[in-house]
Design a protein around this motif. Structure first.
Motif, PDB file in Angstrom:
ATOM      1  N   GLY A  42       0.631  -1.130   0.194  1.00 46.89           N
ATOM      2  CA  GLY A  42      -0.015   0.374   0.074  1.00 46.89           C
ATOM      3  C   GLY A  42       0.593   0.904   0.230  1.00 46.89           C
ATOM      4  N   GLY A  43       0.468   1.867   1.073  1.00 50.57           N
ATOM      5  CA  GLY A  43       1.635   3.329   1.038  1.00 50.57           C
ATOM      6  C   GLY A  43       2.667   3.676   0.743  1.00 50.57           C
ATOM      7  N   ASP A  44       3.197   4.384   0.100  1.00 51.06           N
ATOM      8  CA  ASP A  44       4.337   4.697   0.384  1.00 51.06           C
ATOM      9  C   ASP A  44       5.105   5.736   1.054  1.00 51.06           C
ATOM     10  OD1 ASP A  44       4.503   6.310  -2.621  1.00 51.06           O
ATOM     11  OD2 ASP A  44       3.325   6.999  -1.384  1.00 51.06           O
ATOM     12  N   VAL A  51      -4.867  -0.286   1.905  1.00 45.96           N
ATOM     13  CA  VAL A  51      -4.094   0.139   1.363  1.00 45.96           C
ATOM     14  C   VAL A  51      -3.165  -0.610   2.755  1.00 45.96           C
ATOM     15  CG1 VAL A  51      -1.672   1.552   1.958  1.00 45.96           C
ATOM     16  CG2 VAL A  51      -4.368   2.314   0.835  1.00 45.96           C
ATOM     17  N   ASN A  67      -3.596   6.283  -2.158  1.00 45.56           N
ATOM     18  CA  ASN A  67      -1.726   4.942  -2.440  1.00 45.56           C
ATOM     19  C   ASN A  67      -1.134   6.196  -1.453  1.00 45.56           C
ATOM     20  OD1 ASN A  67      -2.533   3.599  -3.963  1.00 45.56           O
ATOM     21  ND2 ASN A  67      -2.689   4.790  -5.627  1.00 45.56           N
ATOM     22  N   THR A 118      -9.958   1.516  -1.186  1.00 43.18           N
ATOM     23  CA  THR A 118      -8.341   0.914  -2.072  1.00 43.18           C
ATOM     24  C   THR A 118      -7.955   0.940  -0.972  1.00 43.18           C
ATOM     25  OG1 THR A 118      -8.678   2.930  -2.846  1.00 43.18           O
ATOM     26  CG2 THR A 118      -6.206   1.682  -2.388  1.00 43.18           C
TER      27      THR A 118
END
Lengths: 316, 553
Positions: free
Chosen positions: B23-25, B277, B525, B275
């Motif tokens: 998921g998230g960066d 994540v 994201n 979404t």
């Protein structure tokens, strides 16, 4: 016996019932294992002074019978003490929610009466026809469906798929605002469907029984219009048992709201009760059980009075 | 509060650990010009009512994530990857042996309008002392207010996890009527007013319905990288206990994020509003054995039960592979303290599924204890779809063998906690409890409160009243040894001892999974799940931790 005397007699009979409910409600805190103070403080290790202070705050330092008398006297003034969870007055917590449940319950009751009586009449009048068969299937399905499942189905269909109603209740909207009233339709349907089905079948059987009686044949033989026979004679006699059961349905609507309010995240007393049971918030639980118990007793009283009004024979 | 604050029972919130992620960066959160931000509103759900609003005595993840993390702050907080601590209400700190000196941030105001000073920090530490969260301040032997912006803490011995523990101490003002150093008897209405320094002010709490926060206009952040106040005018946490209702509300676009998504149902969000994540986390799921009660007193019985559990199958079927098996309480999120190869060796040696050997061990133990099979037991857990599912698998596995008769007992989290905290409750029953633990950023937080002899309930969370002097010594050694490289072998030893002794059986650590409505944020994201579910909303606005999520621009 006059109607007034009948009402008085029935009202007096409710007094021991009310006392019984108050005893059971009060007693439940003392019946369950453990010290109530442990649930108030989440088993914190308290010094004796602090513990005594908390006991005094909740009246737990008094003998049980004194606690009971105090509680009943306060409850009669709608003072149920302080919530353990929010530390707000219990009566305020309840008054925040009770109107929502009343509105939802009223809508459910209205749905029940508006749909059950005409469809019951139609099913009886057109007995053994397609109309009767359809209403029978609807009644069977309506009675068999658990209201929480029906609630989820309504959310899925009308909330997610058709997007006609919101899934969550609106916030910052008045109880009688269009948004809130519109939102309340689905939970009211979920609660009212079971009662509708039951009442519809009762209406039908009651009408069928009346339609076969001699006075109906006589009325028709006299040449009275069919509409007059049904509305002025048959309906009035059929309604006696229906009205009685309809009043008792209020109890089912109250109990149904407990589950349906959870499914719909509806801010009423049913949801309050379930959550506070989880939190062991005894003052709130006691107050709600008492209120629900009293409302059921009062609903029964209303049913008895209505019955006596509609059919004077039962006063004697 | 920082992630260290998250040490506690994980109730209705879901995944508590794991590695990797899709998921998230995280960290790279500034695609938006902070001087020209359009503010917005965020709505999320909580699966349970927050039970406690007084941040000092919060013990559960729901209350911490919905109250503690929004309105209250601590001296320090770890970065989202737990690699280092940053100053929150402190700007810097020094350690000289057993003396820890903190310089406080100047110009920080409480929601009451008063400026925060060292006296407030002293007050807050004293206020936590003696509560269920006492372990976070028990190491402090003396507090010395040097001046308004400098405070000195002293411990009797060097104490390695001091930053983790301090990140769990919310700083409250010392001058508010109704807030004293005895929180159990305080009359202050924490449910109506927040008095912290956090970026959000409590606006409304409608019990069983919602908690509403508004951005704190006088928040202390004055950097250039992000907005100086939260870009969210209002954050609403809707209390929705029914998971299906949460999911339908998300599908209908009424929620920005749902609580406790089930890892086995994530595919429902493919191509939908939500979404998924996910990222690594700290914490673990485990079952505890009542080691004071026969036949659980017998190690063979505990081992037999543990070896009946099909870990690998559960990880695959229930968690969709988004979990890592554990032999002990140290999880991969702790980075330097976790060695994957070593962990697998421990699993193979002590707790891996071996049904036949397990059955033999259980039969032998029951015979040694003079108990006629089948031994009747209950497996207790809380309402949580994921947890219920894996507990059901374990219950069926236990019930399938002739020597055991097992039933599953699912309780509301708020109902289970008093049972665990009552010294006459879980400890004296013959029931196995399955639950989650959010361990925080230091290995000590994964072990001490659950296993140390001085952490028996109700003072700690050691509810099976386990005692082992060797583990006690190692816990003590771990606390007083400085440097991860020096501490790691100590926690290795504890990990092996726990796997061998099995007062509790650690199962796995699952990923932290958030399902976010892509239309509710500027870039879903860029949403960074916090490794600790207690701090899941820190991602909305934590500029000092380089994490800010913006509304749609």
């Amino acid at each position: 016996m006059s109607l007034q005397r009948f009402i008085l007699k029935r009202a007096l009979i409710t007094i021991p019932l009310l006392l019984g409910i108050s005893l059971i409600t009060f007693g439940m805190v003392h019946i369950i294992p453990g010290d109530p103070i442990d649930f108030i403080t989440l088993f914190a290790d308290l010094d004796p002074g602090t513990e005594a202070e908390i006991r005094a705050q909740y009246g737990l330092d008094q003998p049980v019978y004194i606690q009971y008398i105090d509680w009943v006297v306060d409850a009669a003034q709608f003072d149920f003490g302080q919530s353990i969870v929010t530390r707000r007055p219990v009566s305020a917590e309840i008054m925040d929610r009770l109107p929502f449940t009343l509105v939802m319950g009223s809508m459910a009751f209205a749905v029940t009466l508006i749909t059950a009586i005409p469809s019951g009449i139609a099913a009886a009048y057109y007995r053994n026809t397609t109309i009767d068969q359809v209403s029978r299937v609807f009644a069977l399905v309506g009675i068999a469906l658990p209201n929480f499942w029906l609630g989820l189905l309504l959310i899925l269909v009308f909330g997610s798929v058709l997007n006609v109603f919101p899934v969550l209740p609106p916030t910052d909207q008045g109880l009688l605002s269009p948004a809130m009233l519109s939102y309340t339709i689905l939970p009211a349907l979920a609660i009212g469907t079971g009662a509708t089905a039951l009442l519809m079948r009762l209406m039908r059987s009651s009408m069928v029984e009346e339609l076969d009686k001699d006075y109906v044949r006589t009325a028709r033989a006299k040449g009275l219009p069919e509409r007059t026979v049904i509305t002025k004679h048959v309906l009035r006699n059929s309604l006696i048992s229906v009205v009685t059961v309809a009043a008792i349905q209020i109890a089912f609507i109250v109990s149904g709201s407990v589950v349906v309010e959870i499914v719909f995240s509806y801010p009423g007393i049913g949801r309050l009760l379930v959550n506070r049971v989880g939190n062991r918030d005894f003052p709130v639980i006691q107050a709600l059980v008492l209120i629900i118990g009293v409302s059921v007793i009062l609903a029964n009283l209303v049913a008895d009075v209505l019955y006596a009004y509609l059919d004077p024979r039962i006063r004697y | 509060m920082g992630a260290g604050a998250a040490v506690g029972l994980a109730g209705c919130t879901g995944g508590d650990g794991g590695d990797g992620g899709d998921g998230g960066d995280g960290g790279d959160t500034a695609p938006v010009d902070p001087s020209d931000v359009e503010t917005g509103e965020f709505v999320a759900s909580a699966g349970a009512n927050p039970g406690t609003f007084d941040p000092t005595i919060i013990t559960d993840a729901t209350s911490n994530s919905t109250i503690g993390a929004f309105s209250y702050e601590s001296l320090v907080a770890p970065l989202f990857d737990l690699s280092e601590f940053r100053g929150e209400l402190a700007t810097d700190w020094t350690v000289d042996g057993t003396t820890y000196t903190f310089t406080l941030r100047e110009g920080v105001t409480f929601h009451t309008g008063d400026e925060m000073t060292a006296e407030d920090v002293e007050f807050s530490i004293n206020r936590m002392s003696g509560t269920t969260n006492n372990a976070d301040v028990a190491w402090i032997s003396d507090v010395n207010v040097v001046d308004d912006y400098t405070i000195e803490l002293t411990s009797e011995q060097e104490y390695a996890p001091y930053l983790t523990n301090l990140s769990a101490v919310p700083i409250l003002p010392s001058n508010v009527d109704g807030i004293s150093t005895e929180p159990e008897t305080d009359e202050f209405a924490f449910t109506e007013e927040s008095v912290g320094t956090g970026p959000f002010v409590l606006d409304t709490f409608q019990p069983e319905d919602r908690v509403v926060f508004t951005a704190y206009e006088d928040y202390w952040y004055d950097g250039d990288d992000y907005t100086t106040t939260a870009p969210w005018d209002q954050v609403t946490i809707r209390v929705i206990t029914e998971q299906v209702t949460q999911e339908e509300a998300m599908a209908n676009g009424e929620l920005g994020m749902i609580d406790n998504p089930a890892p086995f149902e994530l595919q429902q969000w493919d191509g939908q509003t939500g979404t998924v994540v996910a990222d690594s986390a700290v914490g673990f799921d485990f079952i505890t054995y009542p080691v004071q009660v026969s036949p659980y007193t017998n190690n063979k019985f505990r081992r037999g039960l543990t070896k009946l559990i099909p870990r690998a199958d559960i990880i695959e079927a229930v968690f969709g592979g988004r979990a890592t098996g554990l032999a002990g309480p140290i999880s991969p999120g702790l980075g330097a303290y976790f060695d994957e190869e070593r962990e697998q060796e421990l699993i193979d040696e002590y707790v891996a599924e071996e049904p036949e050997a397990a059955e033999t061990l259980i039969e032998e133990a029951l015979e040694e204890e003079g108990i006629e099979p089948p031994f009747e037991m209950a497996l207790i857990t809380n309402v949580n779809r994921t947890r219920e599912r894996w507990m059901e698998v374990i219950q069926q596995r236990f019930d399938d063998i002739d020597a055991l008769s097992a039933e599953l007992d699912v309780r509301a989290f708020d109902d289970l906690v008093p049972f665990l905290l009552d010294p006459e409750g879980a400890a004296q029953s013959s029931d196995v409890v399955g639950i989650g633990w959010t361990g925080g950023s230091d290995p000590n937080g994964h072990i001490e409160q659950l296993l140390a002899s001085d952490q028996h309930v109700p003072d700690g969370f050691n509810w099976n009243l386990y005692e082992n002097s060797e583990i006690d010594s190692l816990i003590q050694e771990g606390q007083t040894t400085i440097g991860a490289e020096n501490r790691q072998p100590i926690y290795d030893d504890i990990q092996e001892l726990v796997a061998d002794e099995l007062p509790l059986a650690n199962m796995w650590t699952s990923q932290q999974i958030d399902v976010v409505n892509a239309e509710s944020v500027n870039d879903a994201n860029n949403w960074q799940p916090h490794p600790n579910s207690s701090n899941r909303y820190d991602t909305l606005y934590s500029p000092h931790l380089d994490q800010v999520t913006y509304p749609p621009q």
